[in-house]
Design an enzyme around this catalytic site. Structure first.
Site, PDB file in Angstrom:
ATOM      1  N   ASP A  67       0.788  -1.247   0.000  1.00  0.00           N
ATOM      2  CA  ASP A  67       0.000   0.000   0.000  1.00  0.00           C
ATOM      3  C   ASP A  67       0.819   1.296   0.000  1.00  0.00           C
ATOM      4  OD1 ASP A  67      -1.895  -1.969   0.244  1.00  0.00           O
ATOM      5  OD2 ASP A  67      -2.681  -1.309   2.171  1.00  0.00           O
ATOM      6  N   GLU A  87      -4.608  -0.796  -1.283  1.00  0.00           N
ATOM      7  CA  GLU A  87      -5.900  -0.857  -0.595  1.00  0.00           C
ATOM      8  C   GLU A  87      -6.877   0.065  -1.325  1.00  0.00           C
ATOM      9  OE1 GLU A  87      -5.824   0.051   3.610  1.00  0.00           O
ATOM     10  OE2 GLU A  87      -8.000   0.113   3.742  1.00  0.00           O
ATOM     11  N   LYS A 147      -6.676  -4.846  -2.984  1.00  0.00           N
ATOM     12  CA  LYS A 147      -7.316  -5.482  -1.826  1.00  0.00           C
ATOM     13  C   LYS A 147      -8.311  -4.523  -1.179  1.00  0.00           C
ATOM     14  CE  LYS A 147      -3.460  -4.353   1.345  1.00  0.00           C
ATOM     15  NZ  LYS A 147      -4.165  -3.565   2.346  1.00  0.00           N
ATOM     16  N   LYS A 205      -7.515  -4.748   5.025  1.00  0.00           N
ATOM     17  CA  LYS A 205      -6.192  -4.422   5.538  1.00  0.00           C
ATOM     18  C   LYS A 205      -5.200  -5.525   5.174  1.00  0.00           C
ATOM     19  CE  LYS A 205      -7.973  -0.775   7.434  1.00  0.00           C
ATOM     20  NZ  LYS A 205      -8.022   0.414   6.560  1.00  0.00           N
ATOM     21  N   VAL A 216       3.249   0.285   4.174  1.00  0.00           N
ATOM     22  CA  VAL A 216       2.566   1.041   5.224  1.00  0.00           C
ATOM     23  C   VAL A 216       1.144   0.518   5.425  1.00  0.00           C
ATOM     24  CG1 VAL A 216       3.891   3.123   4.765  1.00  0.00           C
ATOM     25  CG2 VAL A 216       1.702   2.821   3.592  1.00  0.00           C
ATOM     26  N   THR A 217       0.610   0.723   6.642  1.00  0.00           N
ATOM     27  CA  THR A 217       1.302   1.154   7.833  1.00  0.00           C
ATOM     28  C   THR A 217       1.681  -0.071   8.663  1.00  0.00           C
ATOM     29  OG1 THR A 217      -0.722   1.411   9.187  1.00  0.00           O
ATOM     30  CG2 THR A 217       0.042   3.339   7.943  1.00  0.00           C
ATOM     31  N   CYS A 234      -1.916  -2.396   7.905  1.00  0.00           N
ATOM     32  CA  CYS A 234      -1.914  -3.338   6.775  1.00  0.00           C
ATOM     33  C   CYS A 234      -0.692  -4.245   6.746  1.00  0.00           C
ATOM     34  CB  CYS A 234      -2.084  -2.577   5.470  1.00  0.00           C
ATOM     35  SG  CYS A 234      -3.736  -1.853   5.342  1.00  0.00           S
ATOM     36  N   GLN A 274       8.276 -13.134  21.739  1.00  0.00           N
ATOM     37  CA  GLN A 274       7.847 -14.524  21.977  1.00  0.00           C
ATOM     38  C   GLN A 274       8.484 -15.484  20.969  1.00  0.00           C
ATOM     39  OE1 GLN A 274       3.597 -14.979  23.163  1.00  0.00           O
ATOM     40  NE2 GLN A 274       3.382 -12.883  22.417  1.00  0.00           N
TER      41      GLN A 274
HETATM   42  N1  TIU Z   1      -2.554   0.349   4.336  1.00  0.00           N
HETATM   43  C1  TIU Z   1      -2.987   0.636   5.577  1.00  0.00           C
HETATM   44  O1  TIU Z   1      -2.284   0.465   6.559  1.00  0.00           O
HETATM   45  N2  TIU Z   1      -4.261   1.202   5.689  1.00  0.00           N
HETATM   46  C2  TIU Z   1      -4.634   2.032   6.702  1.00  0.00           C
HETATM   47  O2  TIU Z   1      -5.771   2.511   6.748  1.00  0.00           O
HETATM   48  N3  TIU Z   1      -3.693   2.327   7.639  1.00  0.00           N
HETATM   49  C3  TIU Z   1      -3.789   3.202   8.674  1.00  0.00           C
HETATM   50  O3  TIU Z   1      -2.866   3.235   9.487  1.00  0.00           O
HETATM   51  N4  TIU Z   1      -4.827   4.011   8.757  1.00  0.00           N
END
Ligand code: TIU
Length: 221
Positions: free
Chosen positions: A24, A72, A129, A132, A157-158, A162, A202
């Site tokens: 993303d 996304e 997609k 997430k 990200v993030t 995701c 862990q």
């Molecule tokens: N790609 C992804 O992480 N979508 C999000 O909406 N991330 C946020 O941190 N908002």
């Protein structure tokens, strides 16, 4: 076999069974005026990942290894966007709203596409997609199966949204994931730190973590 000094332990993979998955890296998350900013986030926090990821991607491609990109986003009629996602919170703008980069997180719009610095090259897969995780309602599982991929190097990200969701999904499906710490980003410095710690804690509960600079693609005996 390639071995990487990673947390919590050495990560090993075979080049012919590995792919770099870039989650993303879209304008709507990284550039002003998009979805990320509409949620109240500082997009500058994500931009530090661009240079290291561009450098690592160049090395990876030069070795002839596959890159898979994800985006996304949703269909223009939002029929694949659950009301829970559309209506949650009190964002200044919602998915589907118009911006100067087009409608937020809508497939085909300028803002939905990948940033210029990390554009896919000919032959690289781009997985769209609605969620997430990159496995939910996508062709990713078949794509990995077809190419005999077993190890995923993960960037994008993030970190805590995701990237985490995708790594957890991948781990449950039997893939070994190395998350590239310098090539994943969060809007929140605390979530970046803890998000990476959670993966490697862990005994590596759902993956491994290393900087991209720790990886050498030269075969070791
Ligand atoms: N790609 C992804 O992480 N979508 C999000 O909406 N991330 C946020 O941190 N908002």
């Amino acid at each position: 076999m390639i071995t990487v000094d990673a947390l919590p332990s050495t990560f090993s993979f075979r080049k012919e069974e590995a792919a770099l998955i870039v989650i993303d890296m879209q304008r709507d998350f990284l550039e002003p005026g998009g979805f990320g900013e509409s949620l109240g986030n500082d997009v500058a926090q994500l931009r530090r990942t661009i240079a290291p990821l561009a450098a690592f991607m160049a090395t990876w491609r030069a070795a002839g290894l596959p890159v898979i990109h994800t985006r996304e986003g949703h269909l223009p009629d939002l029929s694949d966007c659950p009301p829970a996602k559309l209506l949650r919170g009190a964002p200044s703008m919602r998915i589907g709203d118009p911006t100067r980069n087009g409608r937020i997180l809508i497939r085909g719009e300028y803002g939905h596409d990948i940033i210029d610095e990390l554009q896919p090259i000919e032959g690289e897969a781009v997985v769209d997609k609605p969620g997430k995780g990159a496995f939910y309602a996508t062709e990713l599982a078949e794509l990995l199966e077809k190419d005999g991929i077993k190890s995923l190097l993960v960037a994008g990200v993030t970190t805590e949204v995701c990237v985490h969701t995708t790594v957890r999904e991948a781990n449950d499906r039997g893939y070994e994931c190395l998350v590239l710490a310098d090539c994943v980003g969060s809007y929140f410095p605390e979530f970046q730190r803890v998000g990476l710690e959670m993966i490697a804690a862990q005994g590596g509960i759902f993956g491994w973590v290393a900087d991209s600079t720790a990886i050498s693609l030269k075969e070791q005996p």
